[in-house]
Design a protein around this motif. Structure first.
Motif, PDB file in Angstrom:
ATOM      1  N   ASP A  38       1.351   1.121  27.247  1.00 29.31           N
ATOM      2  CA  ASP A  38       2.001   1.310  25.950  1.00 29.31           C
ATOM      3  C   ASP A  38       0.982   1.435  24.809  1.00 29.31           C
ATOM      4  OD1 ASP A  38       1.113  -1.302  26.069  1.00 29.31           O
ATOM      5  OD2 ASP A  38       2.863  -2.121  25.050  1.00 29.31           O
ATOM      6  N   ALA A  39      -0.256   1.763  25.142  1.00 27.11           N
ATOM      7  CA  ALA A  39      -1.322   1.806  24.131  1.00 27.11           C
ATOM      8  C   ALA A  39      -1.010   2.801  23.012  1.00 27.11           C
ATOM      9  CB  ALA A  39      -2.661   2.146  24.784  1.00 27.11           C
ATOM     10  N   TRP A  40      -0.492   3.953  23.348  1.00 26.75           N
ATOM     11  CA  TRP A  40      -0.226   4.956  22.315  1.00 26.75           C
ATOM     12  C   TRP A  40       0.716   4.395  21.245  1.00 26.75           C
ATOM     13  CZ3 TRP A  40      -2.308   9.018  20.267  1.00 26.75           C
ATOM     14  CH2 TRP A  40      -1.562   9.851  19.446  1.00 26.75           C
ATOM     15  N   ALA A  41       1.745   3.702  21.663  1.00 31.69           N
ATOM     16  CA  ALA A  41       2.694   3.125  20.714  1.00 31.69           C
ATOM     17  C   ALA A  41       2.060   1.990  19.909  1.00 31.69           C
ATOM     18  CB  ALA A  41       3.934   2.605  21.449  1.00 31.69           C
ATOM     19  N   ARG A  42       1.036   1.354  20.454  1.00 30.39           N
ATOM     20  CA  ARG A  42       0.387   0.223  19.789  1.00 30.39           C
ATOM     21  C   ARG A  42      -0.874   0.618  19.031  1.00 30.39           C
ATOM     22  NH1 ARG A  42      -0.751  -3.857  24.451  1.00 30.39           N
ATOM     23  NH2 ARG A  42      -2.607  -3.761  23.190  1.00 30.39           N
ATOM     24  N   ARG A  43      -1.205   1.886  18.990  1.00 35.84           N
ATOM     25  CA  ARG A  43      -2.470   2.301  18.364  1.00 35.84           C
ATOM     26  C   ARG A  43      -2.480   1.947  16.881  1.00 35.84           C
ATOM     27  NH1 ARG A  43       0.792   6.469  18.192  1.00 35.84           N
ATOM     28  NH2 ARG A  43       0.735   7.952  16.473  1.00 35.84           N
ATOM     29  N   ASP A  44      -3.657   1.665  16.383  1.00 38.62           N
ATOM     30  CA  ASP A  44      -3.832   1.364  14.969  1.00 38.62           C
ATOM     31  C   ASP A  44      -3.613   2.658  14.177  1.00 38.62           C
ATOM     32  OD1 ASP A  44      -5.362   1.078  12.390  1.00 38.62           O
ATOM     33  OD2 ASP A  44      -5.707  -0.917  13.218  1.00 38.62           O
ATOM     34  N   GLY A  54      -8.139   3.313  19.189  1.00 40.58           N
ATOM     35  CA  GLY A  54      -8.074   1.892  19.491  1.00 40.58           C
ATOM     36  C   GLY A  54      -6.639   1.403  19.395  1.00 40.58           C
ATOM     37  N   ALA A  55      -6.255   0.550  20.354  1.00 40.06           N
ATOM     38  CA  ALA A  55      -4.902   0.000  20.382  1.00 40.06           C
ATOM     39  C   ALA A  55      -4.972  -1.399  20.986  1.00 40.06           C
ATOM     40  CB  ALA A  55      -3.977   0.888  21.204  1.00 40.06           C
ATOM     41  N   GLY A  56      -4.932  -2.416  20.160  1.00 37.50           N
ATOM     42  CA  GLY A  56      -5.007  -3.777  20.677  1.00 37.50           C
ATOM     43  C   GLY A  56      -6.400  -4.170  21.116  1.00 37.50           C
ATOM     44  N   THR A  57      -7.393  -3.732  20.367  1.00 38.09           N
ATOM     45  CA  THR A  57      -8.769  -4.095  20.700  1.00 38.09           C
ATOM     46  C   THR A  57      -9.021  -5.555  20.360  1.00 38.09           C
ATOM     47  OG1 THR A  57      -9.566  -3.445  18.522  1.00 38.09           O
ATOM     48  CG2 THR A  57      -9.605  -1.755  20.247  1.00 38.09           C
ATOM     49  N   ASP A  58     -10.117  -6.085  20.867  1.00 37.09           N
ATOM     50  CA  ASP A  58     -10.511  -7.447  20.560  1.00 37.09           C
ATOM     51  C   ASP A  58     -11.159  -7.458  19.177  1.00 37.09           C
ATOM     52  OD1 ASP A  58     -12.905  -9.691  20.898  1.00 37.09           O
ATOM     53  OD2 ASP A  58     -10.997 -10.258  21.778  1.00 37.09           O
ATOM     54  N   THR A  59     -11.276  -8.610  18.601  1.00 34.28           N
ATOM     55  CA  THR A  59     -11.831  -8.723  17.252  1.00 34.28           C
ATOM     56  C   THR A  59     -13.317  -9.058  17.244  1.00 34.28           C
ATOM     57  OG1 THR A  59     -11.202 -11.027  17.160  1.00 34.28           O
ATOM     58  CG2 THR A  59      -9.630  -9.443  16.289  1.00 34.28           C
ATOM     59  N   CYS A  60     -14.042  -8.713  18.290  1.00 35.07           N
ATOM     60  CA  CYS A  60     -15.462  -9.086  18.343  1.00 35.07           C
ATOM     61  C   CYS A  60     -16.364  -8.111  17.575  1.00 35.07           C
ATOM     62  CB  CYS A  60     -15.927  -9.234  19.786  1.00 35.07           C
ATOM     63  SG  CYS A  60     -15.629  -7.795  20.803  1.00 35.07           S
ATOM     64  N   GLU A  80     -10.401  -2.910  16.087  1.00 31.80           N
ATOM     65  CA  GLU A  80     -11.232  -1.719  15.893  1.00 31.80           C
ATOM     66  C   GLU A  80     -10.392  -0.451  15.992  1.00 31.80           C
ATOM     67  OE1 GLU A  80     -14.329  -2.209  18.814  1.00 31.80           O
ATOM     68  OE2 GLU A  80     -15.216  -3.860  17.719  1.00 31.80           O
ATOM     69  N   PHE A  81     -10.841   0.578  15.290  1.00 36.63           N
ATOM     70  CA  PHE A  81     -10.185   1.880  15.350  1.00 36.63           C
ATOM     71  C   PHE A  81     -11.238   2.964  15.221  1.00 36.63           C
ATOM     72  CE2 PHE A  81     -10.157   0.441  10.974  1.00 36.63           C
ATOM     73  CZ  PHE A  81     -10.551   1.558  10.247  1.00 36.63           C
ATOM     74  N   VAL A  82     -10.905   4.167  15.689  1.00 36.62           N
ATOM     75  CA  VAL A  82     -11.821   5.303  15.659  1.00 36.62           C
ATOM     76  C   VAL A  82     -11.539   6.092  14.386  1.00 36.62           C
ATOM     77  CG1 VAL A  82     -12.563   7.405  16.848  1.00 36.62           C
ATOM     78  CG2 VAL A  82     -11.932   5.366  18.173  1.00 36.62           C
ATOM     79  N   GLY A 106      -8.935  -2.120  24.899  1.00 34.20           N
ATOM     80  CA  GLY A 106      -8.010  -1.536  23.942  1.00 34.20           C
ATOM     81  C   GLY A 106      -8.311  -0.115  23.526  1.00 34.20           C
ATOM     82  N   TYR A 107      -9.428   0.440  23.964  1.00 37.13           N
ATOM     83  CA  TYR A 107      -9.728   1.835  23.640  1.00 37.13           C
ATOM     84  C   TYR A 107      -9.083   2.751  24.674  1.00 37.13           C
ATOM     85  CZ  TYR A 107     -13.301   0.660  20.214  1.00 37.13           C
ATOM     86  OH  TYR A 107     -13.963   0.211  19.110  1.00 37.13           O
ATOM     87  N   GLN A 108      -8.658   3.896  24.212  1.00 41.87           N
ATOM     88  CA  GLN A 108      -8.068   4.896  25.102  1.00 41.87           C
ATOM     89  C   GLN A 108      -8.683   6.253  24.801  1.00 41.87           C
ATOM     90  OE1 GLN A 108      -5.920   3.836  27.505  1.00 41.87           O
ATOM     91  NE2 GLN A 108      -6.289   1.807  26.649  1.00 41.87           N
ATOM     92  N   CYS A 109      -8.571   7.166  25.755  1.00 40.59           N
ATOM     93  CA  CYS A 109      -9.113   8.518  25.534  1.00 40.59           C
ATOM     94  C   CYS A 109      -8.101   9.592  25.920  1.00 40.59           C
ATOM     95  CB  CYS A 109     -10.435   8.703  26.272  1.00 40.59           C
ATOM     96  SG  CYS A 109     -10.298   8.728  28.053  1.00 40.59           S
ATOM     97  N   ASP A 110      -6.818   9.289  25.821  1.00 40.47           N
ATOM     98  CA  ASP A 110      -5.781  10.267  26.143  1.00 40.47           C
ATOM     99  C   ASP A 110      -5.088  10.819  24.895  1.00 40.47           C
ATOM    100  OD1 ASP A 110      -4.371   8.024  25.386  1.00 40.47           O
ATOM    101  OD2 ASP A 110      -3.014   8.043  27.105  1.00 40.47           O
ATOM    102  N   GLY A 111      -5.725  10.658  23.755  1.00 39.03           N
ATOM    103  CA  GLY A 111      -5.105  11.101  22.508  1.00 39.03           C
ATOM    104  C   GLY A 111      -4.800  12.587  22.459  1.00 39.03           C
ATOM    105  N   ASP A 112      -5.673  13.413  23.036  1.00 43.42           N
ATOM    106  CA  ASP A 112      -5.417  14.860  23.007  1.00 43.42           C
ATOM    107  C   ASP A 112      -4.156  15.229  23.779  1.00 43.42           C
ATOM    108  OD1 ASP A 112      -7.513  15.455  21.363  1.00 43.42           O
ATOM    109  OD2 ASP A 112      -8.830  16.201  22.938  1.00 43.42           O
TER     110      ASP A 112
END
Length: 150
Positions: A38-44, A54-60, A80-82, A106-112
Motif C-alpha cells: 500500500d506504499a503508493w497510497a501512503r506516499r508523502d 518515500g512512503a512510511g520511511t524511518d526518521t533516521c 523522507e521524501f524524494v 519505505g522507498y519505492q521505485c514503481d512511481g512511473d
C-alpha cells in the motif's frame, strides 16, 4: 529534453556488492522495493513525480546524508521524501543508497507505473502548498492537516 530511465540501474544492483562509485554503499539485502503493497497510497505528498518516492520511511534522516540533491525530510516527523528524481547513473546510485539505508523499507521505485498525466497535473497545480503552509503557519503541514486554499 528526454526522459532518462533509472530502472535498469536499479535492476542491475546486486545485494552484497558495492554500488558503483562508492565502495561503502553495499546493499546487504534484497532491494526494499515492493515491501509495502500500500506504499503508493501512503506516499508523502511532497514526493515529486517520477519512479522514486518515500512512503512510511524511518526518521533516521540518512537519505539526506547520502542523497542530499534528491532526498529531504519533513521537519515534524522526519519522514523522507524524494524532492528531485535522479538524472543519471551516479544520482540513481545515491537514491538507491538512501533506500537501502532506510530500515522501514519505505522507498519505492514503481512511481512511473503509477503516475498518470492527471495525477501529475494535480501535483503540479498543488506544488505551492508547501510554501503556502510554511508562510502561513511557520512550519510544514502535519499528515492529514488541512492546507490553506491556493
Amino acid at each position: 529534453m528526454t526522459y532518462w530511465d533509472p530502472i535498469p540501474i536499479v535492476r542491475a544492483c546486486v545485494p552484497g556488492e558495492p554500488l558503483p562509485g562508492n565502495a561503502h554503499w553495499v546493499p546487504a539485502y534484497s532491494p526494499p522495493w515492493g515491501a509495502w503493497p500500500d506504499a503508493w497510497a501512503r506516499r508523502d505528498w511532497r514526493n515529486v513525480p517520477g519512479p522514486f518516492y518515500g512512503a512510511g520511511t524511518d526518521t533516521c534522516w540518512v537519505g539526506r546524508e547520502v542523497a542530499p540533491a534528491h532526498v529531504l525530510h519533513n521537519d515534524d516527523s522526519g519522514d523522507e521524501f524524494v524532492y528531485r528524481q535522479p538524472r543519471d547513473a551516479q544520482e540513481t546510485y545515491r537514491v538507491i543508497a538512501a533506500a537501502f539505508q532506510d530500515p522501514m523499507a519505505g522507498y519505492q521505485c514503481d512511481g512511473d507505473e503509477r503516475w498518470t498525466p492527471e495525477l501529475v497535473r494535480q501535483w503540479w497545480s498543488e506544488r505551492g502548498r508547501v510554501r503556502e503552509f510554511r508562510l502561513e503557519n511557520g512550519r510544514p503541514a502535519l499528515p492529514g492537516e488541512a492546507l490553506p486554499e491556493l
